[in-house]
Design a protein around this motif. Structure first.
Motif, PDB file in Angstrom:
ATOM      1  N   VAL A  18       0.833  -1.200   0.000  1.00 46.07           N
ATOM      2  CA  VAL A  18       0.000   0.000   0.000  1.00 46.07           C
ATOM      3  C   VAL A  18       0.873   1.258   0.000  1.00 46.07           C
ATOM      4  N   ALA A  19       1.903   1.284   0.833  1.00 42.65           N
ATOM      5  CA  ALA A  19       2.772   2.460   0.918  1.00 42.65           C
ATOM      6  C   ALA A  19       3.446   2.746  -0.422  1.00 42.65           C
ATOM      7  N   ARG A  20       3.919   1.705  -1.077  1.00 42.10           N
ATOM      8  CA  ARG A  20       4.587   1.909  -2.373  1.00 42.10           C
ATOM      9  C   ARG A  20       3.588   2.323  -3.455  1.00 42.10           C
ATOM     10  N   ALA A  21       2.385   1.783  -3.409  1.00 37.44           N
ATOM     11  CA  ALA A  21       1.356   2.212  -4.360  1.00 37.44           C
ATOM     12  C   ALA A  21       1.013   3.678  -4.171  1.00 37.44           C
ATOM     13  N   ASN A  22       1.163   4.166  -2.966  1.00 37.58           N
ATOM     14  CA  ASN A  22       0.904   5.577  -2.673  1.00 37.58           C
ATOM     15  C   ASN A  22       2.076   6.479  -3.046  1.00 37.58           C
ATOM     16  N   GLY A  23       3.178   5.896  -3.512  1.00 37.86           N
ATOM     17  CA  GLY A  23       4.320   6.695  -3.938  1.00 37.86           C
ATOM     18  C   GLY A  23       5.416   6.837  -2.908  1.00 37.86           C
ATOM     19  N   GLY A  24       5.303   6.159  -1.761  1.00 34.38           N
ATOM     20  CA  GLY A  24       6.310   6.262  -0.708  1.00 34.38           C
ATOM     21  C   GLY A  24       7.259   5.080  -0.714  1.00 34.38           C
ATOM     22  N   GLU A  25       8.159   5.055   0.274  1.00 35.97           N
ATOM     23  CA  GLU A  25       9.134   3.980   0.437  1.00 35.97           C
ATOM     24  C   GLU A  25       9.138   3.547   1.900  1.00 35.97           C
ATOM     25  N   PRO A  26       8.428   2.446   2.217  1.00 35.86           N
ATOM     26  CA  PRO A  26       8.301   2.037   3.617  1.00 35.86           C
ATOM     27  C   PRO A  26       9.606   1.572   4.250  1.00 35.86           C
ATOM     28  N   ASP A  27      10.571   1.159   3.445  1.00 38.56           N
ATOM     29  CA  ASP A  27      11.873   0.747   3.984  1.00 38.56           C
ATOM     30  C   ASP A  27      12.867   1.894   3.870  1.00 38.56           C
ATOM     31  N   ALA A  28      12.439   3.072   4.308  1.00 39.23           N
ATOM     32  CA  ALA A  28      13.238   4.291   4.144  1.00 39.23           C
ATOM     33  C   ALA A  28      14.466   4.307   5.034  1.00 39.23           C
ATOM     34  N   GLY A  29      14.368   3.737   6.229  1.00 40.92           N
ATOM     35  CA  GLY A  29      15.454   3.855   7.196  1.00 40.92           C
ATOM     36  C   GLY A  29      16.808   3.480   6.632  1.00 40.92           C
ATOM     37  N   ARG A  30      16.871   2.382   5.897  1.00 44.65           N
ATOM     38  CA  ARG A  30      18.140   1.900   5.353  1.00 44.65           C
ATOM     39  C   ARG A  30      18.630   2.753   4.188  1.00 44.65           C
ATOM     40  N   ARG A  31      17.752   3.584   3.630  1.00 47.33           N
ATOM     41  CA  ARG A  31      18.085   4.365   2.448  1.00 47.33           C
ATOM     42  C   ARG A  31      18.500   5.797   2.751  1.00 47.33           C
ATOM     43  N   TRP A  33       6.799  -9.291  22.009  1.00 42.01           N
ATOM     44  CA  TRP A  33       7.914  -8.327  21.877  1.00 42.01           C
ATOM     45  C   TRP A  33       7.921  -7.823  20.446  1.00 42.01           C
ATOM     46  N   PHE A  34       8.056  -6.508  20.275  1.00 43.58           N
ATOM     47  CA  PHE A  34       8.066  -5.904  18.935  1.00 43.58           C
ATOM     48  C   PHE A  34       9.123  -4.820  18.907  1.00 43.58           C
ATOM     49  N   SER A  35       9.945  -4.823  17.865  1.00 47.73           N
ATOM     50  CA  SER A  35      11.001  -3.816  17.733  1.00 47.73           C
ATOM     51  C   SER A  35      10.885  -3.110  16.394  1.00 47.73           C
ATOM     52  N   VAL A  36      10.958  -1.788  16.432  1.00 40.64           N
ATOM     53  CA  VAL A  36      10.894  -0.940  15.240  1.00 40.64           C
ATOM     54  C   VAL A  36      12.272  -0.318  15.024  1.00 40.64           C
ATOM     55  N   LEU A  37      12.958  -0.738  13.981  1.00 43.65           N
ATOM     56  CA  LEU A  37      14.265  -0.164  13.661  1.00 43.65           C
ATOM     57  C   LEU A  37      14.090   1.150  12.904  1.00 43.65           C
ATOM     58  N   HIS A  38      14.909   2.143  13.275  1.00 39.84           N
ATOM     59  CA  HIS A  38      14.928   3.433  12.578  1.00 39.84           C
ATOM     60  C   HIS A  38      16.332   3.726  12.081  1.00 39.84           C
ATOM     61  N   GLY A  39      16.425   4.202  10.850  1.00 41.99           N
ATOM     62  CA  GLY A  39      17.645   4.816  10.373  1.00 41.99           C
ATOM     63  C   GLY A  39      17.638   6.292  10.715  1.00 41.99           C
ATOM     64  N   GLU A  40      18.818   6.850  10.940  1.00 36.29           N
ATOM     65  CA  GLU A  40      18.950   8.268  11.294  1.00 36.29           C
ATOM     66  C   GLU A  40      20.129   8.860  10.534  1.00 36.29           C
ATOM     67  N   ILE A  41      19.974  10.092  10.080  1.00 31.12           N
ATOM     68  CA  ILE A  41      21.125  10.814   9.524  1.00 31.12           C
ATOM     69  C   ILE A  41      21.168  12.205  10.129  1.00 31.12           C
ATOM     70  N   LEU A  42      22.356  12.635  10.498  1.00 30.08           N
ATOM     71  CA  LEU A  42      22.617  13.998  10.949  1.00 30.08           C
ATOM     72  C   LEU A  42      23.651  14.560   9.979  1.00 30.08           C
ATOM     73  N   CYS A  43      23.190  15.438   9.102  1.00 31.07           N
ATOM     74  CA  CYS A  43      24.045  15.979   8.040  1.00 31.07           C
ATOM     75  C   CYS A  43      24.371  17.439   8.348  1.00 31.07           C
ATOM     76  N   ARG A  44      25.627  17.793   8.187  1.00 26.72           N
ATOM     77  CA  ARG A  44      26.043  19.180   8.404  1.00 26.72           C
ATOM     78  C   ARG A  44      26.217  19.862   7.056  1.00 26.72           C
TER      79      ARG A  44
END
Length: 273
Positions: free
Chosen positions: A170-183, A259-270
Motif C-alpha cells: 500500500v505504501a509503495r502504491a501511494n508513492g512512498g518507500e516504507p523501507d526508508a530507514g536503510r536508504r 515483543w516488537f522492535s521498530v528499527l529506525h535509520g537516522e542521519i545527521l548531516c552538516r
C-alpha cells in the motif's frame, strides 16, 4: 526555491488510531540523535510536524531560539498549536508547507528536522536538497525514518506477516518507500551532502501496557484509517483480509511473551560552511 511538488499520498491519514501513535512521540524517544547538537539560541524547522509533540519539545530545548513546525495537512496544525499553547511555549509557530518546495529563504534555519517524513514523500532526494537549502551554513539536517522490512516481533501469528506485506504494498502504491530507514544515507549522498553521520535506534514494545497500546492502534488503524481505505480501494486487500490482519495484531498483543522492535535509520548531516 525548488519547483517540485509532492506526488505521494500520505498512507496513514489522521485517524485517531494514527494520532494515538503520533502524540506519543517526544524528542527523547524520537530525536535523541539530534539533541546533543542543539544550542539554546537555535532556530529550528520541524518538517512534517503532525500534532506537534516533538516540535514543542524542541521549542522547550531552545528557549532563546524559535521553532517553526510545518505540515502539508492544515487540519493537524490546529492540534499542534494547541499542544504548544498547552505547554505555555511562546517560541513556536506553525505553517502549511510542502517539503519539496519550502516557503523560506535560503540559509534560514540552524536545524531542519524531519521525523517519519521521507518514507512518505514522492522525491526524498529533492526533499533533502530543499531542507539543505533553507539550512544555514554549518547547520544541521536531521532525519529519522523507520524501516518496515526490518521490523521484527515474537510470537508471530501468521496474520502479522500478511500485515507487513500489505502495508509495504500500500505504501509503495501511494508513492512512498516504507523501507526508508536503510536508504537515508544513500539519499543524503545523492542530495549532495558530504558530512553525514548515520546511526540507528529502535522503539521496543513488550510490557503489557506497551503491547496493548501498540497492537491496539495498529488493529484499529487496519480497519478504520485512511490506510485501510487505500488498501481496499486500491485492490490490495478485502475487508475480510483486513479484519484477519487486525485480529492478528490483537492476538499478538495478548501474548505475555510478546515483543516488537521498530528499527529506525537516522542521519545527521552538516551543511558545508
Amino acid at each position: 526555491m525548488s519547483k517540485a511538488q509532492e506526488t505521494a499520498v500520505y498512507t496513514h491519514g489522521h485517524h485517531e488510531s494514527v494520532l494515538r501513535s503520533h502524540t506519543w512521540r517526544t524528542a527523547a524517544n524520537s530525536a535523541a540523535y539530534l539533541l546533543g547538537s542543539l544550542k539554546p539560541h537555535m532556530r529550528i524547522l520541524d518538517v512534517g510536524c503532525g500534532p506537534g509533540t516533538i516540535t514543542a519539545d524542541l521549542a522547550a530545548l531552545v528557549p532563546d531560539g524559535q521553532v517553526t513546525g510545518v505540515d502539508r495537512a492544515p487540519e493537524i496544525l490546529d492540534q499542534a498549536r494547541a499542544t504548544a499553547t498547552g505547554r505555555g511555549l511562546a517560541n513556536v509557530d506553525f505553517a502549511v508547507a510542502d517539503v519539496h518546495a519550502l516557503d523560506f529563504p535560503d540559509d534560514t534555519f540552524c536545524v531542519v528536522h524531519a521525523h517519519q517524513v521521507l518514507q512518505h514523500v514522492g522525491d526524498p532526494v529533492t526533499a533533502l536538497r530543499e531542507m539543505k537549502r533553507v539550512t544555514r551554513p554549518g547547520g544541521f539536517i536531521a532525519v529519522r525514518d523507520s524501516d518496515y522490512a526490518a521490523m521484527t516481533w515474537y510470537p508471530a501469528p501468521p496474520g502479522m506477516d500478511a500485515w507487513l506485506d500489505l502495508y509495504r504494498r500500500v505504501a509503495r502504491a501511494n508513492g512512498g518507500e516504507p523501507d526508508a530507514g536503510r536508504r537515508l544515507k544513500s539519499w543524503a549522498l545523492r542530495a549532495g551532502f558530504t558530512d553525514i553521520t548515520a546511526t540507528s535506534s529502535t522503539w521496543t514494545f513488550s510490557t503489557p501496557d506497551e503491547r496493548a497500546w501498540w497492537s491496539g492502534l495498529w488493529a484499529d488503524r487496519t480497519l478504520a484509517s485512511a490506510y485501510a481505505e487505500r488498501a481496499t480501494e486500491g485492490g490490495h486487500a478485502s475487508a475480510e483480509q483486513l479484519r484477519a490482519v487486525s485480529e492478528a495484531w490483537r492476538e499478538w498483543g495478548r501474548q505475555e511473551e510478546g515483543w516488537f522492535s521498530v528499527l529506525h535509520g537516522e542521519i545527521l548531516c552538516r551543511k558545508d560552511a
